[in-house]
Design an enzyme around this catalytic site. Structure first.
Site, short mmCIF file in Angstrom:
data_model
loop_
_atom_site.label_atom_id
_atom_site.label_comp_id
_atom_site.label_asym_id
_atom_site.label_seq_id
_atom_site.Cartn_x
_atom_site.Cartn_y
_atom_site.Cartn_z
N GLY A 49 0.76 -1.24 0.00
CA GLY A 49 0.00 0.00 0.00
C GLY A 49 0.79 1.29 0.00
N TRP A 51 2.55 2.80 -2.40
CA TRP A 51 2.28 3.66 -3.57
C TRP A 51 0.91 4.31 -3.45
CZ3 TRP A 51 4.19 2.67 -9.16
CH2 TRP A 51 5.59 2.67 -9.18
N ASP A 69 -4.77 -5.50 -5.78
CA ASP A 69 -3.66 -6.44 -5.71
C ASP A 69 -4.22 -7.83 -5.46
OD1 ASP A 69 -0.37 -6.01 -5.10
OD2 ASP A 69 -1.21 -7.94 -4.51
N ASN A 87 -7.41 -9.88 -9.24
CA ASN A 87 -6.46 -10.35 -10.24
C ASN A 87 -6.72 -9.57 -11.53
OD1 ASN A 87 -4.96 -11.70 -12.19
ND2 ASN A 87 -5.52 -13.74 -11.47
N ASP A 111 3.18 -1.16 -9.97
CA ASP A 111 4.41 -1.66 -9.35
C ASP A 111 4.36 -3.19 -9.31
OD1 ASP A 111 6.91 -1.18 -8.15
OD2 ASP A 111 6.07 -1.43 -6.14
N LYS A 151 6.53 -0.60 -13.78
CA LYS A 151 7.82 -1.19 -13.46
C LYS A 151 8.04 -2.44 -14.29
CE LYS A 151 8.37 -3.65 -9.64
NZ LYS A 151 8.48 -3.88 -8.18
#
EC number: 2.1.1.166
Length: 204
Positions: A49, A51, A69, A87, A111, A151
């Site tokens: 959490g 970010w 997430d 998902n 991320d 990322k």
């Protein structure tokens, strides 16, 4: 433990962030100015959490962050953050409905990282897959002119992602924050000025 890791790990604890990764996002925003007050942000791969908390600070109480997430998190979020265990490869109807309710988003950040196997090629391929899925989600809900941060573990196939992003954004920049570990293969791509998916004449 290395000194730079000590510094960011301890700094995160002192400032009540669940992970040191928040400082990567702060560096990205300091460099590229992706956040403004009142914006709506979608955070993919949000757990634990950090970010989401960093983005929530930047967009303020008039802004909103939707965080998702695969893993649950016990982080206590402010009122402008909604967390959903989800998902992104198999987006549920509830998640799609929430996207529709909040969209369009001004910024999509990811991320996400695969479970590492220790095999560099496999890890890089899985990272690329996650990045392309994040980009597909951005196509679904990002406003024109919006920003995308993702990322990736660098590897030979990264140009596939770069090409796809350049087809959609006015500017695509690579950036490795100082708060990233020196030995890490991760790099962040910051994409500005979303134009949408360009369709060739043969696809029309």
């Amino acid at each position: 433990m290395k000194k730079y890791r000590d510094h960011y790990f301890l700094k995160a604890k002192q400032e009540n962030y669940p992970a040191r990764s928040v400082y990567k996002l702060k560096e990205i925003d300091n460099r590229f100015k992706i956040f403004r007050q009142g914006m709506k942000v979608l955070d993919l791969g949000a757990a634990p959490g950090s970010w989401s908390l960093g983005a929530a600070e930047k967009v303020g109480p008039r802004g909103r962050v939707l965080a998702c997430d695969l893993q649950e998190t016990d982080t206590v979020f402010p009122d402008n953050v909604t967390f959903m265990q989800e998902n992104v490869f198999e987006r549920s109807e509830a998640f799609e409905n929430l996207l529709d309710e909040i969209a369009p988003f001004d910024v999509v950040i990811s991320d996400m990282a695969p479970r590492t196997t220790g095999t560099r090629f496999t890890d890089q391929a899985r990272s690329l897959e996650l990045c392309l899925e994040a980009l597909a989600v951005a196509d679904r809900c990002l406003i024109k002119g919006g920003s995308f941060v993702v990322k990736i573990f660098m590897g030979p196939d990264v140009q596939e992602l770069v090409q796809a992003m350049r087809q959609r954004f006015s500017a695509v920049k690579s950036f490795k924050p100082k708060s990233s570990r020196a030995e890490s293969k991760e790099t962040f791509y910051v994409c500005l000025g979303y134009r949408g998916v360009e369709t060739s004449d043969t696809d029309k």
